[in-house]
Design an enzyme around this catalytic site. Structure first.
Site, PDB file in Angstrom:
ATOM      1  N   CYS B  99      -4.840  -3.706  -8.678  1.00 46.90           N
ATOM      2  CA  CYS B  99      -5.088  -4.896  -8.887  1.00 46.90           C
ATOM      3  C   CYS B  99      -6.540  -5.229  -9.253  1.00 46.90           C
ATOM      4  O   CYS B  99      -6.704  -5.012 -10.573  1.00 46.90           O
ATOM      5  CB  CYS B  99      -4.877  -5.477  -7.394  1.00 46.90           C
ATOM      6  SG  CYS B  99      -4.171  -7.292  -7.373  1.00 46.90           S
ATOM      7  N   HIS B 197       0.041  -3.950  -5.784  1.00 45.96           N
ATOM      8  CA  HIS B 197      -1.014  -4.248  -4.991  1.00 45.96           C
ATOM      9  C   HIS B 197      -1.210  -3.431  -3.484  1.00 45.96           C
ATOM     10  O   HIS B 197       0.161  -2.953  -3.323  1.00 45.96           O
ATOM     11  CB  HIS B 197      -1.712  -5.740  -4.754  1.00 45.96           C
ATOM     12  CG  HIS B 197      -0.976  -6.400  -3.559  1.00 45.96           C
ATOM     13  ND1 HIS B 197      -1.488  -7.472  -3.229  1.00 45.96           N
ATOM     14  CD2 HIS B 197      -0.005  -6.393  -2.718  1.00 45.96           C
ATOM     15  CE1 HIS B 197      -0.810  -7.965  -2.055  1.00 45.96           C
ATOM     16  NE2 HIS B 197      -0.163  -6.841  -1.815  1.00 45.96           N
TER      17      HIS B 197
END
Lengths: 413, 244
Positions: B99, B197
């Protein structure tokens, strides 16, 4: 312009809203629908309903519902009616419904969703905003917490009549509150540090010691507090030490109570008078409830995010009673279960652990990685059946999992 | 040196800047790598390096997590100044970035006001801000070169990433957003980044093993309780998310 048309308008709206709400009273957890209808009819409803009242807003990541209840109890010492959204319906419709249901109440204590604080503050012209804490929570739908803090700060700057009662031990809260014109600082403690390693003002590292936190670069540091939570007692603004002796368990609730005492002081309620009322609160919207189920005692704890789980572990039965952990990932819970990896589950290694919920397998893998022995069960009844008769089962669940379990045990109780 | 500089028994896992880059379960990747190494009898030294500490240059696997805009900019600035991570990557250490961490190991990413911010240039990618936020489950088929089955994860970002000639897409998106052009993540050598993520390696144990094997060589397969729960969990997630 004149007072009469305005009042007439208020009366009309109130009457309509109250009428709709009275029909809805007693159904489910209440009158959000009434508020929704009311707001559709009159978008300024919240502001009209709040006019001429002393409004307290309560917000933060954890403890909103309980603190709202504690403040409502404390203000009842004034001997007048207090309107409140006691069941956690904390967006504009829920607030309008709560006010509409108590049109004569001169005081209102309103739990407010973090995102809605600026608009609700403006609409209600709140006398007090209570800021508990800010940490990671349901990030698939909520704004990033630094952004939330910045919006609060801007809203307080634009509200000179509002007093902010703020937890000085939470750096992000302190930064948001320091934009306010009037602040009461409360040293209410902060257990969860993972979202506040950095200075909210300059981004540098925060240093922590027994006295609180301080930025290594800029001047920003923990404000000195008027109220201090010290173990199980509170040191009030006059320096008196009082044992809290709450019926509600845990450090988090002692923190909530000290925040409530500071709010009560704004309205002239003494700590002694406020505490007397607050000690009668034993459960809040099902949380901390103890119910009997098949000859076992089941105790319900709600934990919605990593900081909340940390506080729930603090309340677990010290006698190593079995615990059921239950996790869902519906929209109100947040669809993303990544947060499970921010919770340290090793603290439950010493007791029997049961796992359930729609995302029980997420939890199973998490516990396995922490080396916590556990057993996957189909639900609350299976977990209860594994506890010896006469024994206690603690239950920690996130939002919709909690509601499901509460409904299941509620039917039997 | 580099990957070979570690002691005879200990695998050094370095979690870079958990104080700035850890928004949601990023610790999971460290715990999973640690667990999967230990289950194979490999000793692990897990090191957490905060942003006010120097990044050690002789780690075996470096992990970077997600972060909000301001901490991401701050982390990139500090890591450029520190230079330890780039040095380790140049020596052949493994880097796994998620991310915000994925964006900042590239050449450039979008800052808090959308302005371009210089990254670490460890991976040949450039990122900016997209029109809308990609939030939800993601499924993606991995580059067959890597021999890793379908990725399952959760994404929550507003980034758009273009991959330069020096890197390859990690996967092709079936469900979700990823890099924004139908690809997801990127890799080059032993540096790998993804928009999956938080604890991306929990649902994707084969990806975790790929990273471990880059650091220590061929690994025996795992069985037992841990692997059984992981397999059940992964199957449930794959079954719950429709393709396309």
């Amino acid at each position: 312009m004149g007072k009469l048309p305005m009042r007439a308008r208020v009366a009309t709206t109130l009457g309509g809203a109250a009428g709709r709400m009275s029909r809805l009273a007693g159904r489910g957890d209440g009158s959000v629908i009434g508020g929704v209808i009311g707001l559709r009819v009159e978008p300024g409803l919240l502001s009209l309903l709040a006019a001429d009242r002393q409004v307290v807003l309560v917000t933060g990541t954890n403890g909103k519902t309980t603190t709202t209840r504690l403040i409502t109890s404390a203000l009842s010492a004034l001997g007048q009616q207090v309107a409140s959204n006691a069941f956690g319906a904390n967006m504009e419709a829920g607030l309008a419904a709560a006010l509409g249901a108590a049109p004569e109440a001169p005081y209102a204590v309103l739990e407010t969703d973090e995102k809605y604080v600026p608009s609700v503050l403006q609409a209600t012209n709140a006398r007090v905003v209570t800021l508990l804490n800010l940490s990671r929570d349901q990030m698939d739908r909520a704004a990033e917490i630094w952004l939330v803090a910045r919006r609060w700060r801007e809203a307080f700057e634009a509200a000179p009549d509002c007093r902010v009662v703020a937890n000085a031990d939470d750096p992000l809260i302190a930064w948001a509150a320091s934009g306010a014109h009037q602040v009461t600082w409360v040293a209410a403690g902060q257990r969860w540090h993972e979202d506040s390693w950095c200075c909210p003002r300059c981004g540098s590292h925060l240093r922590r010691d027994d006295l609180g936190w301080r930025c290594g670069e800029c001047e920003f540091s923990r404000p000195s507090a008027r109220w201090v939570l010290d173990g199980s007692s509170v040191i009030d603004s006059a320096g008196r030490v009082t044992e809290l002796s709450l019926a509600l368990p845990g450090r988090a609730n002692r923190s909530n109570a000290v925040m409530a005492l500071a709010v009560a002081e704004v309205f002239g309620v003494s700590p002694a008078a406020a505490l007397q009322k607050m000690r009668s609160v034993t459960s809040v919207a099902g949380r901390y409830t103890q119910v009997e189920r098949d000859g076992r005692t089941v105790r319900l704890l709600l934990a919605k995010n990593p900081a909340g789980w940390l506080e729930a572990f603090d309340v677990l039965d010290p006698a190593r009673a079995p615990v059921l952990l239950s996790v869902n990932a519906q929209v109100p819970d947040g669809r993303d279960t990544s947060w499970l990896w921010d919770v340290d589950y090793r603290v439950v290694r010493d007791r029997p652990v049961f796992v359930s919920g729609e995302r029980g397998l997420d939890l199973a893998v998490r516990l396995e990685a922490d080396g916590v022995p556990f057993e996957l069960v189909g639900g609350i009844d299976e977990a209860v059946s594994r506890v010896r008769p006469g024994g206690t089962l603690d239950v920690i669940a996130n939002y919709t999992a909690f509601q499901q379990i509460r409904t299941a045990v509620g039917r039997a109780a | 040196m580099g990957a070979h500089a570690r002691g005879p028994s200990n695998l050094r896992l370095v979690w870079v800047y958990p104080d700035l880059l850890s928004t949601y379960g990023d610790r999971g990747n460290l715990l999973v790598l640690e667990r999967r190494a230990r289950l194979r009898g490999i000793g692990v030294e897990a090191i957490q390096v905060n942003a006010d500490q120097p990044v050690p240059r002789h780690g075996d696997i470096y992990l970077l997590g997600g972060g909000e805009d301001l901490p991401q900019v701050l982390a990139a600035r500090r890591l450029r100044t520190d230079a330890g991570l780039a040095a380790a990557a140049a020596q052949g250490s493994v880097v796994f970035a998620v991310c915000a961490g994925y964006q900042l190991i590239g050449a450039e990413f979008g800052g808090d006001k959308g302005q371009p911010v210089a990254g670490l240039e460890i991976l040949d990618i450039r990122s900016g801000r997209g029109e809308r936020r990609g939030v939800g489950e993601i499924l993606a088929d991995v580059d067959p070169e890597l021999g890793v089955p379908r990725l399952s994860g959760f994404e929550n970002h507003q980034g758009v990433t273009r991959i330069g000639p020096g890197a390859r897409p990690l996967a092709r998106v079936l469900t979700g957003v990823g890099n924004g052009d139908g690809t997801e993540g990127a890799y080059a050598g032993r540096v790998l980044g993804t928009y999956l993520h938080g604890p991306a390696l929990v649902r994707n144990p084969a990806l975790a093993d790929l990273l471990l094997s880059w650091a220590v060589g061929t690994l025996p397969p795992l069985d037992g309780e841990y692997e059984a729960w992981t397999a059940r969990f992964r199957e449930q997630r794959l079954a719950a998310v429709p393709v396309g």
